[in-house]
Design a protein around this motif. Structure first.
Motif, PDB file in Angstrom:
ATOM      1  N   GLY A 156      21.321  64.188  35.951  1.00  0.00           N
ATOM      2  CA  GLY A 156      20.354  62.605  35.149  1.00  0.00           C
ATOM      3  C   GLY A 156      21.380  61.418  34.621  1.00  0.00           C
ATOM      4  N   TYR A 157      22.662  61.354  34.453  1.00  0.00           N
ATOM      5  CA  TYR A 157      23.015  60.984  33.607  1.00  0.00           C
ATOM      6  C   TYR A 157      23.153  59.679  33.836  1.00  0.00           C
ATOM      7  N   LYS A 158      23.321  58.249  33.368  1.00  0.00           N
ATOM      8  CA  LYS A 158      22.572  57.072  34.024  1.00  0.00           C
ATOM      9  C   LYS A 158      24.364  56.287  34.166  1.00  0.00           C
ATOM     10  N   ARG A 159      25.212  56.864  33.574  1.00  0.00           N
ATOM     11  CA  ARG A 159      26.371  55.824  33.684  1.00  0.00           C
ATOM     12  C   ARG A 159      27.886  56.810  33.674  1.00  0.00           C
ATOM     13  N   ILE A 160      28.699  56.724  34.685  1.00  0.00           N
ATOM     14  CA  ILE A 160      29.700  57.285  34.508  1.00  0.00           C
ATOM     15  C   ILE A 160      30.984  56.889  34.030  1.00  0.00           C
ATOM     16  N   LYS A 161      31.872  57.476  33.152  1.00  0.00           N
ATOM     17  CA  LYS A 161      32.920  56.824  33.147  1.00  0.00           C
ATOM     18  C   LYS A 161      33.714  57.361  33.323  1.00  0.00           C
ATOM     19  N   MET A 186      32.382  52.763  35.104  1.00  0.00           N
ATOM     20  CA  MET A 186      33.118  52.219  34.140  1.00  0.00           C
ATOM     21  C   MET A 186      34.734  52.993  34.280  1.00  0.00           C
ATOM     22  N   ALA A 187      35.060  52.486  33.577  1.00  0.00           N
ATOM     23  CA  ALA A 187      37.215  52.824  33.151  1.00  0.00           C
ATOM     24  C   ALA A 187      37.394  53.111  32.413  1.00  0.00           C
ATOM     25  N   ASP A 188      37.840  53.500  31.471  1.00  0.00           N
ATOM     26  CA  ASP A 188      38.687  53.706  30.371  1.00  0.00           C
ATOM     27  C   ASP A 188      40.335  53.712  30.358  1.00  0.00           C
ATOM     28  N   ALA A 189      40.862  52.945  30.401  1.00  0.00           N
ATOM     29  CA  ALA A 189      41.937  53.094  29.929  1.00  0.00           C
ATOM     30  C   ALA A 189      42.927  53.048  28.396  1.00  0.00           C
ATOM     31  N   ASN A 190      42.795  53.094  27.471  1.00  0.00           N
ATOM     32  CA  ASN A 190      42.784  53.634  26.222  1.00  0.00           C
ATOM     33  C   ASN A 190      44.398  53.100  25.802  1.00  0.00           C
ATOM     34  N   SER A 191      44.689  51.669  26.381  1.00  0.00           N
ATOM     35  CA  SER A 191      45.207  50.914  26.430  1.00  0.00           C
ATOM     36  C   SER A 191      46.964  51.364  27.022  1.00  0.00           C
ATOM     37  N   ALA A 192      46.762  51.919  27.768  1.00  0.00           N
ATOM     38  CA  ALA A 192      47.664  51.976  28.498  1.00  0.00           C
ATOM     39  C   ALA A 192      48.040  51.421  29.940  1.00  0.00           C
ATOM     40  N   PHE A 207      35.137  46.617  43.611  1.00  0.00           N
ATOM     41  CA  PHE A 207      34.251  48.099  42.802  1.00  0.00           C
ATOM     42  C   PHE A 207      33.141  47.997  42.201  1.00  0.00           C
ATOM     43  N   SER A 208      33.301  46.521  42.162  1.00  0.00           N
ATOM     44  CA  SER A 208      32.272  45.916  41.083  1.00  0.00           C
ATOM     45  C   SER A 208      31.666  47.147  39.602  1.00  0.00           C
ATOM     46  N   LEU A 209      33.174  47.080  38.889  1.00  0.00           N
ATOM     47  CA  LEU A 209      32.850  48.183  38.040  1.00  0.00           C
ATOM     48  C   LEU A 209      31.776  47.745  36.837  1.00  0.00           C
ATOM     49  N   MET A 210      31.283  48.126  35.581  1.00  0.00           N
ATOM     50  CA  MET A 210      31.182  48.001  34.889  1.00  0.00           C
ATOM     51  C   MET A 210      31.653  47.229  33.583  1.00  0.00           C
ATOM     52  N   MET A 211      32.571  48.111  33.697  1.00  0.00           N
ATOM     53  CA  MET A 211      33.265  47.585  32.727  1.00  0.00           C
ATOM     54  C   MET A 211      35.207  47.783  33.124  1.00  0.00           C
ATOM     55  N   ILE A 212      36.140  47.376  32.267  1.00  0.00           N
ATOM     56  CA  ILE A 212      37.205  48.666  32.437  1.00  0.00           C
ATOM     57  C   ILE A 212      37.575  48.017  30.449  1.00  0.00           C
ATOM     58  N   GLU A 213      37.816  49.437  29.872  1.00  0.00           N
ATOM     59  CA  GLU A 213      37.691  49.530  28.644  1.00  0.00           C
ATOM     60  C   GLU A 213      38.883  49.614  28.124  1.00  0.00           C
ATOM     61  N   THR A 233      35.846  41.658  36.892  1.00  0.00           N
ATOM     62  CA  THR A 233      35.766  42.983  36.106  1.00  0.00           C
ATOM     63  C   THR A 233      35.687  42.217  34.411  1.00  0.00           C
ATOM     64  N   PRO A 234      34.166  43.036  33.584  1.00  0.00           N
ATOM     65  CA  PRO A 234      34.495  42.445  32.828  1.00  0.00           C
ATOM     66  C   PRO A 234      34.913  43.290  31.873  1.00  0.00           C
ATOM     67  N   VAL A 235      35.669  42.698  30.905  1.00  0.00           N
ATOM     68  CA  VAL A 235      36.852  43.603  30.114  1.00  0.00           C
ATOM     69  C   VAL A 235      35.851  44.357  28.638  1.00  0.00           C
ATOM     70  N   CYS A 236      36.167  45.123  28.525  1.00  0.00           N
ATOM     71  CA  CYS A 236      35.040  46.166  27.309  1.00  0.00           C
ATOM     72  C   CYS A 236      36.916  46.261  26.242  1.00  0.00           C
ATOM     73  N   LEU A 237      36.364  45.494  25.151  1.00  0.00           N
ATOM     74  CA  LEU A 237      37.452  46.687  23.929  1.00  0.00           C
ATOM     75  C   LEU A 237      36.524  47.693  22.781  1.00  0.00           C
TER      76      LEU A 237
END
Length: 368
Positions: A156-161, A186-192, A207-213, A233-237
């Motif tokens: 039931g998790y509401k979002r996948i990262k 969403m995708a998390d790059a950790n500054s890669a 792919f309409s991601l919520m954000m790229i972190e 795609t929204p950038v998240c910091l």
């Protein structure tokens, strides 16, 4: 209240499954649990430091040094009437946000117990139900990744990262969309990555991601602003927002459209709330990220997530996702991706000293 005694516990707990990011692979968490005694009460805090200086420059060794040699001596036998007193007493120590967060969290816990109120009320929280997403580390194969995600969606998790890195980005995202459709992702790059990877980010736009972190350098704002202008795609910091001043600069430069707030990263719940308020005033949505916290740190994140501008599902998931046995009672349990915020005074969860002791590999005490 007068600070009478301070304890540090270096707690080493194995993870249920190894967790891999662009920094590397972890199979256990080694965090510092802080206990502060005052007026017959005990406040608990957690410094979720990394074992290596990858995500941040702090490690267990550096935080232990700062806490035992500087923070604890600064407040022992001192009267502290509010969090602002603590911030003034420890102001000469620059940086070391993870170390400070453990102490500040313990003091917030003390004040909530003293006032017989749940922590979230002291912070000004209003949300009674917290929605959680889940963070999925880099897997051995796309098939394994899809299996893990499927299990979490069933819970039931509401979002996948997902964590991404060069060579593990486009194809995993494509496979997830093909398998699970328009699930919030969403995708998390950790500054890669760097701006030289602009073509990849444009390929991810459909792919309409919520954000790229945090796609670019961990101290950068200007290149993130350039990137945000060139992609949909929204950038998240995350790492770039080390404090209130950096959040102000990011908003002014239009470096991002979303901010991830981690109280340990910014130096405590007080600074986290200030960033929340700043973002709310500027219509920048926020969400609460995680550092694979044990139950005490996770409980603080839950309290923070009740503030009104935490409108996106955070990484505050169930204890069982990471640990065979957590250090609190009851353990944190999300049902269908949601948690009803506890109304009991304090953290809403009771620290379990027996479990803390079982996994403690070093202990330090300072008495007044």
């Amino acid at each position: 209240m007068k600070i009478e005694r301070i304890e540090l516990h270096l707690v080493n707990m194995p993870l249920v499954k190894p967790f891999e990011t662009s920094f590397g692979r972890e199979d256990r968490e080694v965090h510092i649990i802080v206990k502060i005694y005052a007026d017959g009460l005990i406040g608990y805090g957690e410094s979720p430091v990394g074992q290596t200086p990858g995500y941040a420059y702090e490690t267990g060794e550096t935080a232990w040094h700062i806490q035992s040699e500087f923070l604890a001596p600064a407040i022992i036998n001192r009267e502290i009437s509010d969090i602002e007193d603590f911030l003034k007493m420890t102001a000469p120590v620059r940086g070391h946000h993870f170390a400070k967060h453990g102490f500040e969290c313990a003091l917030w816990h003390l004040f909530s117990l003293q006032q017989n109120k749940p922590l979230y009320q002291l912070l000004g929280g209003t949300q009674k139900i917290i929605r959680s997403g889940v963070s999925v580390g880099i897997q051995k194969s796309i098939a394994e990744l899809l299996g893990v995600i499927g299990d979490f969606l069933d819970e039931g998790y509401k979002r996948i990262k997902i964590k991404i890195k060069p060579g593990w980005d486009f194809e995993p995202v494509k496979a997830i969309r093909e398998k699970f459709g328009d699930v919030p992702l969403m995708a998390d790059a950790n500054s890669a990555y760097s701006l030289q990877d602009i073509s990849l980010f444009r390929e991810l736009d459909p792919f309409s991601l919520m954000m790229i972190e945090q796609p670019l350098h961990y101290q950068d704002l200007t290149q993130h602003a350039q990137l945000q202008k060139q992609i949909k795609t929204p950038v998240c910091l995350d790492e770039s927002i080390a404090g209130v001043a950096m959040a102000e600069a990011a908003i002014a430069l239009k470096s991002c459209k979303i901010i991830n707030i981690k109280p340990a990263r910014v130096g405590g719940l007080t600074k986290a709330k200030q960033i929340h308020d700043l973002c709310q005033n500027n219509r920048i949505p926020v969400w609460c990220g995680g550092m694979l916290e044990m139950g005490i740190g996770r409980a603080c994140n839950i309290a923070l997530s009740t503030l009104p501008n935490f409108t996106l599902p955070g990484d505050v998931s169930s204890s069982k996702k990471y640990f065979h046995r957590d250090i609190i009672n009851p353990e944190i349990l999300f049902e269908n991706g949601e948690l009803t915020v506890p109304e009991e005074p304090g953290l809403g969860f009771i620290p379990d000293d027996a479990v803390i002791a079982k996994f403690t590999e070093n202990r330090w005490v300072l008495s007044g």
